[in-house]
Motif scaffolding. Structure first.
Motif, mmCIF file in Angstrom:
data_model
loop_
_atom_site.group_PDB
_atom_site.id
_atom_site.type_symbol
_atom_site.label_atom_id
_atom_site.label_comp_id
_atom_site.label_asym_id
_atom_site.label_seq_id
_atom_site.Cartn_x
_atom_site.Cartn_y
_atom_site.Cartn_z
ATOM 1 N N LYS A 683 -8.104 -1.593 3.439
ATOM 2 C CA LYS A 683 -9.238 -1.264 2.562
ATOM 3 C C LYS A 683 -9.024 0.186 2.123
ATOM 4 C CE LYS A 683 -14.231 -0.842 2.717
ATOM 5 N NZ LYS A 683 -15.391 -0.937 3.572
ATOM 6 N N TRP A 684 -9.165 0.431 0.824
ATOM 7 C CA TRP A 684 -8.884 1.769 0.273
ATOM 8 C C TRP A 684 -10.099 2.669 0.428
ATOM 9 C CZ3 TRP A 684 -9.886 3.943 -5.025
ATOM 10 C CH2 TRP A 684 -9.121 5.102 -5.263
ATOM 11 N N VAL A 685 -9.878 3.860 0.970
ATOM 12 C CA VAL A 685 -10.959 4.850 1.116
ATOM 13 C C VAL A 685 -10.656 5.959 0.110
ATOM 14 C CG1 VAL A 685 -12.200 6.337 2.739
ATOM 15 C CG2 VAL A 685 -11.017 4.283 3.580
ATOM 16 N N ASN A 688 -10.200 9.861 0.677
ATOM 17 C CA ASN A 688 -9.083 10.364 1.484
ATOM 18 C C ASN A 688 -7.725 10.223 0.792
ATOM 19 O OD1 ASN A 688 -10.871 10.964 3.491
ATOM 20 N ND2 ASN A 688 -10.560 9.043 4.596
ATOM 21 N N CYS A 689 -7.713 9.645 -0.385
ATOM 22 C CA CYS A 689 -6.429 9.332 -1.034
ATOM 23 C C CYS A 689 -5.881 10.536 -1.809
ATOM 24 C CB CYS A 689 -6.623 8.152 -1.977
ATOM 25 S SG CYS A 689 -5.098 7.673 -2.800
ATOM 26 N N ILE A 690 -4.609 10.834 -1.577
ATOM 27 C CA ILE A 690 -3.979 11.947 -2.299
ATOM 28 C C ILE A 690 -3.098 11.435 -3.449
ATOM 29 C CG2 ILE A 690 -4.074 13.545 -0.342
ATOM 30 C CD1 ILE A 690 -1.033 12.911 0.060
ATOM 31 N N GLN A 691 -3.146 10.126 -3.706
ATOM 32 C CA GLN A 691 -2.456 9.504 -4.858
ATOM 33 C C GLN A 691 -0.937 9.665 -4.776
ATOM 34 O OE1 GLN A 691 -4.413 10.492 -8.584
ATOM 35 N NE2 GLN A 691 -6.391 10.704 -7.541
ATOM 36 N N CYS A 692 -0.386 9.505 -3.585
ATOM 37 C CA CYS A 692 1.064 9.669 -3.429
ATOM 38 C C CYS A 692 1.830 8.379 -3.730
ATOM 39 C CB CYS A 692 1.385 10.133 -2.015
ATOM 40 S SG CYS A 692 0.918 8.930 -0.749
ATOM 41 N N ASN A 693 1.145 7.254 -3.725
ATOM 42 C CA ASN A 693 1.741 5.934 -3.994
ATOM 43 C C ASN A 693 2.739 5.470 -2.927
ATOM 44 O OD1 ASN A 693 0.218 5.742 -6.253
ATOM 45 N ND2 ASN A 693 1.910 5.795 -7.731
ATOM 46 N N GLN A 694 2.772 6.136 -1.804
ATOM 47 C CA GLN A 694 3.719 5.702 -0.761
ATOM 48 C C GLN A 694 3.394 4.309 -0.237
ATOM 49 O OE1 GLN A 694 5.103 8.540 2.311
ATOM 50 N NE2 GLN A 694 3.696 9.971 1.362
ATOM 51 N N CYS A 695 2.091 3.993 -0.183
ATOM 52 C CA CYS A 695 1.696 2.672 0.318
ATOM 53 C C CYS A 695 2.278 1.571 -0.563
ATOM 54 C CB CYS A 695 0.173 2.560 0.371
ATOM 55 S SG CYS A 695 -0.630 3.062 -1.162
ATOM 56 N N SER A 696 2.174 1.770 -1.874
ATOM 57 C CA SER A 696 2.706 0.786 -2.805
ATOM 58 C C SER A 696 4.228 0.707 -2.687
ATOM 59 C CB SER A 696 2.301 1.192 -4.223
ATOM 60 O OG SER A 696 2.970 0.405 -5.157
ATOM 61 N N ARG A 733 -7.030 4.194 -8.953
ATOM 62 C CA ARG A 733 -7.469 3.343 -7.828
ATOM 63 C C ARG A 733 -6.232 2.719 -7.188
ATOM 64 N NH1 ARG A 733 -11.620 0.246 -5.607
ATOM 65 N NH2 ARG A 733 -10.979 -1.822 -4.929
ATOM 66 N N MET A 734 -6.265 2.588 -5.875
ATOM 67 C CA MET A 734 -5.211 1.839 -5.190
ATOM 68 C C MET A 734 -5.779 0.456 -4.893
ATOM 69 S SD MET A 734 -2.143 1.744 -4.257
ATOM 70 C CE MET A 734 -1.599 3.430 -4.531
ATOM 71 N N GLN A 735 -5.219 -0.552 -5.544
ATOM 72 C CA GLN A 735 -5.797 -1.890 -5.459
ATOM 73 C C GLN A 735 -4.951 -2.816 -4.583
ATOM 74 O OE1 GLN A 735 -8.821 -3.057 -6.749
ATOM 75 N NE2 GLN A 735 -8.244 -4.698 -5.322
ATOM 76 N N ILE A 750 1.975 4.196 6.766
ATOM 77 C CA ILE A 750 2.666 5.275 6.041
ATOM 78 C C ILE A 750 1.661 6.240 5.402
ATOM 79 C CG2 ILE A 750 2.878 4.162 3.757
ATOM 80 C CD1 ILE A 750 5.884 5.742 5.170
ATOM 81 N N CYS A 751 0.470 5.747 5.138
ATOM 82 C CA CYS A 751 -0.515 6.536 4.383
ATOM 83 C C CYS A 751 -0.780 7.897 5.053
ATOM 84 C CB CYS A 751 -1.821 5.741 4.278
ATOM 85 S SG CYS A 751 -3.133 6.704 3.498
ATOM 86 N N PRO A 752 -0.480 9.001 4.341
ATOM 87 C CA PRO A 752 -0.724 10.319 4.944
ATOM 88 C C PRO A 752 -2.213 10.676 4.931
ATOM 89 C CG PRO A 752 0.184 10.574 2.737
ATOM 90 C CD PRO A 752 0.116 9.102 3.007
ATOM 91 N N GLY A 753 -2.968 10.117 3.971
ATOM 92 C CA GLY A 753 -4.384 10.418 3.857
ATOM 93 C C GLY A 753 -4.618 11.904 3.628
ATOM 94 N N LYS A 758 -7.031 8.758 7.200
ATOM 95 C CA LYS A 758 -6.289 7.757 6.423
ATOM 96 C C LYS A 758 -7.099 7.299 5.208
ATOM 97 C CE LYS A 758 -2.627 6.658 9.153
ATOM 98 N NZ LYS A 758 -1.255 6.606 8.721
ATOM 99 N N ALA A 759 -6.354 6.998 4.140
ATOM 100 C CA ALA A 759 -7.013 6.442 2.957
ATOM 101 C C ALA A 759 -6.907 4.922 2.928
ATOM 102 C CB ALA A 759 -6.392 7.031 1.694
ATOM 103 N N LEU A 760 -6.225 4.364 3.937
ATOM 104 C CA LEU A 760 -6.164 2.907 4.066
ATOM 105 C C LEU A 760 -6.525 2.554 5.499
ATOM 106 C CD1 LEU A 760 -2.846 2.135 2.152
ATOM 107 C CD2 LEU A 760 -5.149 1.571 1.379
ATOM 108 N N VAL A 761 -7.504 1.705 5.654
ATOM 109 C CA VAL A 761 -7.832 1.233 7.003
ATOM 110 C C VAL A 761 -7.778 -0.294 6.997
ATOM 111 C CG1 VAL A 761 -9.210 3.150 7.891
ATOM 112 C CG2 VAL A 761 -10.282 1.455 6.414
HETATM 113 S S1 SF4 Z 1 -0.474 6.121 0.836
HETATM 114 FE FE1 SF4 Z 1 -2.619 6.569 1.225
HETATM 115 S S2 SF4 Z 1 -2.890 8.514 0.245
HETATM 116 FE FE2 SF4 Z 1 -1.016 7.711 -0.593
HETATM 117 S S3 SF4 Z 1 -1.685 6.586 -2.408
HETATM 118 FE FE3 SF4 Z 1 -1.665 5.123 -0.744
HETATM 119 S S4 SF4 Z 1 -3.760 5.154 -0.038
HETATM 120 FE FE4 SF4 Z 1 -3.497 6.981 -1.216
#
Ligand code: SF4
Ligand code: SF4
Length: 834
Positions: A683-685, A688-696, A733-735, A750-753, A758-761
């Motif tokens: 679930k995206w928070v 806390n997201c820094i928009q790094c796109n590492q999760c994707s 948005r991270m969908q 991986i999410c650094p938050g 964390k920006a993903l839980v």
């Molecule tokens: S890894 Fe975490 S901080 Fe980076 S874009 Fe994805 S949700 Fe956001």
């Protein structure tokens, strides 16, 4: 000899280990467990029948493995290997050498389909049939017990005959079937070995003390006559095989012959078959003969050398028609190999009054059950039996198929049948393997377990088929009439038709969070409620996921479900006793991981009893019209007509006309699957997201993606966004696609938050699925803002491109697919991957 509950691969490996000093291997499904257990035994210091440890060498390919076998045999070491499919084909050049030099060995083959128009990892005889000309003798086993017995026959025979042997049994159906069998001790085996045979083999080894030269080149003047000098060994081989069969029969009390006939002594219609299909056939003729038919069956044991005299002698004198069943296909041939052999044998023996027809069955583990066996006999009984037929499919293109729509139940009375629907790598299969061992090893019942996996492996569906009863079990086919059905994953309830196969008055165990009648009323589809009530099933629910998270087992529900199975079915053995055995198995499996893990699993076993709820449903369920809707099917013609039936386990019903002859299929259909198999999803928070796109970037299944839209874009209320870093006037948005997510948690890891948050839980699927499934759809359709100013060769920038490799069927958390995915994002649809 002792009774043990083991699978076919272990049975073969047990015998091969006894006779081998060296094994050269290159594992390939479904033969890999043969090498794996041999490796385990060697590591544990187990010795062969001569008191030596096996030396196991893994080569670079099956070609290399066969080459190493050849070299090792030449050096005088008793050597074996295990393989299947294309792996066996790679061995063919060396097989000619081994046979040509009369080197005794046994290749144990869990026979498997060949990759032709598509890959298929399951069982048939296409691979072994490609070896029938190599000079190897070929011996077929049809059950786990036969694997034990005939592997021994093969090893004894090759030592005496000097001809190498290919011992084969059906991939998965026999190799992976777990069955309670007599296991022959090494001392008993050793007593059957003529040590002179071993001395003779060793004396022919390359040895500088008495040098010889091998592998020379011959010209046209000598090659031919030298080739013919081996004839006498092949002529002698069948009698040697029969001699060894007699020895093994004397030891075990089970009789084997080159060809074994069973059925009515005055049968007019006879089927010829080899491999596991023979047991289904035998069950069928037993019932047919009781009903007044006169039918019989010849089981082929020694396929090469094929002995016409022995074959004809096995037929009843009354035989008028024969159907030969081949589990292989040779396009363009006059007929499949066994059919041609039978025709030649009858022709050579001057028998022309018997009508012979041939048919194909069971390719790539296609089901072969009594209804299909019955159809083969019905065809024979007709005035003009169809020749070159197929059975088990609907061939509406060339009309080869026999009609098998008449259901024929040949299972003997008294056997209990159970089906378990699980998710690949959720532990269901492992728990059921433990259960069948508990039943087989600690009761006087015979037991059989077979496991259906879809090719998606981890995350795909598994169906475990368990049978047990007081008599040996020959049912070499799937259960379609079950006393007990368990659904280990709540999402299956709206996806699969599990209860059509439930017997009247049977039992149904569901793993779901719905413990009250009201919740079940709401969450079960009307059809499921009807089936439960109309069949008067005893219905139990257990919140396995809830219990597992309380205990700390996070989503691992298989032990809870296993314990619930024994609790509900305490006629198998008293529950407390079963719980003890389960705990012993848990200790054996997890003690290396520490007490905490062991105790969690003990708690899982104990909690089943208190967590189980017997659902007292109202009679009105029999006419229920409301409840959860079945999962909707995407409106795409190919998906609807071909992929979806496959996904809901109804692929068997597809006719030949549904497929392209070259095996090609449309692209991009995984996006319609929406499997919903994750227990927890991210679930995206936003804050806390820094928009790094590492999760994707790391998601192996491409189911979490960044979305950038203009500020002014209209969006659903639940579609939370935040201003995009560096792109004024846009929202980020991270969908997640919750129905495509596999729940591996790699993205959240991986999410650094931000600042350690964390920006993903990971949250239960139920919590977000409704909103996020819609948000995903919106994200797929909405006009994306221009992100081209972000460099596409960076981790962040690459993720704004559409992945052309998405929702792969790889195991959850796969480490390979993210690479393939990112390559497609960087290079697009003009890239060619070979
Ligand atoms: S890894 Fe975490 S901080 Fe980076 S874009 Fe994805 S949700 Fe956001
Ligand atoms: S949990 Fe795994 S599959 Fe699901 S979005 Fe995250 S990385 Fe992808």
């Amino acid at each position: 000899m002792k009774k043990m509950t083991i699978d076919g691969n272990t049975a073969a490996s047990h015998v091969a280990y006894a006779f081998s000093e060296v094994a050269a291997i290159y594992p390939i499904t479904p033969s890999s467990p043969m090498a794996e257990v041999a490796d385990e035994w060697a590591t544990a210091g187990r010795v062969n029948m001569f008191g030596q440890k096996l030396r196991l060498a893994e080569m670079q390919s099956e070609g290399g493995a066969a080459g190493a076998v050849h070299g090792s045999l030449s050096a005088g070491a008793l050597t074996t290997t295990y393989t299947a499919s294309q792996g066996l084909l790679l061995m063919i050049p060396n097989m000619y050498k081994i046979a040509g030099e009369l080197l005794p060995t046994v290749f144990h083959v869990s026979a498997r389909a060949i990759a032709a128009h598509s890959l298929n990892i399951f069982g048939d005889h296409q691979d072994v049939m490609a070896c029938r000309q190599t000079g190897f003798a070929m011996l077929a086993s049809g059950s786990v017990q036969e694997v034990m017995d005939l592997a021994l026959v093969a090893h004894l025979s090759t030592l005496k005959a000097k001809v190498p042997f290919l011992h084969f049994f059906d991939g998965f159906r026999t190799s992976h079937e777990v069955s309670k069998i007599d296991v022959i001790d090494y001392d008993e085996m050793k007593a059957l070995v003529d040590m002179k045979d071993i001395d003779d083999f060793k004396s022919r080894a390359l040895n500088p003390e008495h040098p010889i030269q091998k592998g020379t080149a011959q010209n046209g003047d000598t090659y031919f006559q030298n080739r013919e000098t081996a004839n006498k060994y092949y002529l002698a081989t069948p009698a040697i095989v029969q001699e060894m069969m007699d020895k093994v029969s004397k030891l075990t009390g089970r009789n084997y012959h080159l060809f074994d006939y069973c059925g009515a002594p005055d049968a007019e219609n006879v089927v010829v078959i080899m491999g596991s299909g023979a047991d289904a056939m035998e069950e069928t003729i037993n019932r047919m003969n009781k009903e007044g038919h006169k039918v019989g069956l010849v089981k082929v044991r020694l396929y090469r050398p094929f002995v016409a005299d022995a074959f004809v002698a096995a037929l009843p004198k009354t035989c008028k028609k024969i159907a030969v069943l081949d589990r292989t296909k040779e396009p363009g041939s006059l007929g499949e190999p066994l059919y041609l052999d039978v025709c030649s044998a009858l022709f050579e023996k001057g028998i022309n009054k018997i009508k012979v027809v041939g048919g194909r069955y069971g390719l790539g583990s296609k089901e072969f059950n009594p209804s299909m066996c019955y159809a083969v006999y019905k065809n024979l009984e007709s005035k003009n039996p169809k020749n070159h037929f197929t059975v088990g499919i609907y061939d509406d293109l060339t009309n080869t198929s026999l009609d098998f729509s008449e259901k024929y139940d040949a299972a003997p009375e008294g056997a209990i049948s159970c089906k378990f629907y699980g998710l690949g790598s959720d532990g269901t299969v492992g728990a059921n393997k433990d259960s069948i061992k508990i039943i087989g090893d600690h009761t006087d019942m015979y037991a059989q377990a077979y496991f259906f996996y879809d090719s998606k492996k981890s995350g795909g569906i598994t169906v475990s088929h368990l049978r047990f009863g007081k008599t040996p079990i020959q049912s070499s086919y799937l259960i379609d009439s079950a006393d007990f059905i368990a659904c280990h994953n709540p999402s299956y309830i709206t996806r699969y038709d599990m209860l059509t196969d439930a017997k009247e008055g049977g039992k149904f165990l569901l793993n779901s969070p719905w413990n009250t009648l009201e919740e079940l009323e709401k969450n079960l589809p009307a059809k499921v409620k009807q089936q439960i009530a109309k069949k008067h099933l005893k219905f139990y629910n257990i919140d396995g996921i809830g219990i597992a998270s309380q205990i700390g087992l996070n989503g691992k529900t298989s032990t809870i479900m296993q314990s619930a199975f024994f609790f509900i079915n305490d006629s198998i053995m008293p529950y407390e006793q079963a719980a003890d055995f389960m705990k012993k198995a848990v200790y054996k499996k997890f003690s290396r991981k520490g007490d905490a893990v062991v105790n969690m699993n003990y708690a899982a076993i104990d909690s089943a009893k208190s967590g189980l709820v017997e659902v007292k449903y109202p009679e009105s369920w029999a006419t229920a019209t409301d409840g959860a809707p079945m999962v909707s099917v995407a409106n795409n013609e190919y998906f609807k007509n071909v992929v979806h039936p496959i996904l809901v386990l109804e692929g068997d019903k597809l006719p030949t006309s549904a497929f392209n002859a070259d095996g090609s299929v449309p692209v991009g259909t995984t996006k319609f699957e929406k499997r919903g198999v994750a227990v927890k999803v991210p679930k995206w928070v936003a804050e806390n997201c820094i928009q790094c796109n590492q999760c994707s970037f790391v998601c192996p299944h491409a189911c979490i993606r960044p979305v950038v839209i203009d500020d002014a874009t209209e969006k659903p209320e639940t579609f939370a966004t935040k201003p995009t870093t560096g792109l004024k006037g846009t929202q980020f948005r991270m969908q997640v696609s919750p129905l495509d997510c596999m729940g591996c948690g790699v993205c959240a890891n991986i999410c650094p938050g931000m600042k350690g948050n964390k920006a993903l839980v990971m949250v239960p699927l139920d919590e977000v699925v409704e909103a996020d499934a819609k948000n995903w759809e919106f994200a797929q359709e909405v006009k994306q803002a221009d992100t081209s100013s972000i460099k596409r060769t960076t981790v962040k920038g690459s993720q704004f491109n559409q992945p052309l490799f998405e929702f792969s069927g790889a195991c959850a958390g796969c480490g390979e697919t993210p690479y393939v995915k990112v390559v497609t994002q960087m290079f697009g649809d003009r890239m060619v991957i070979a």
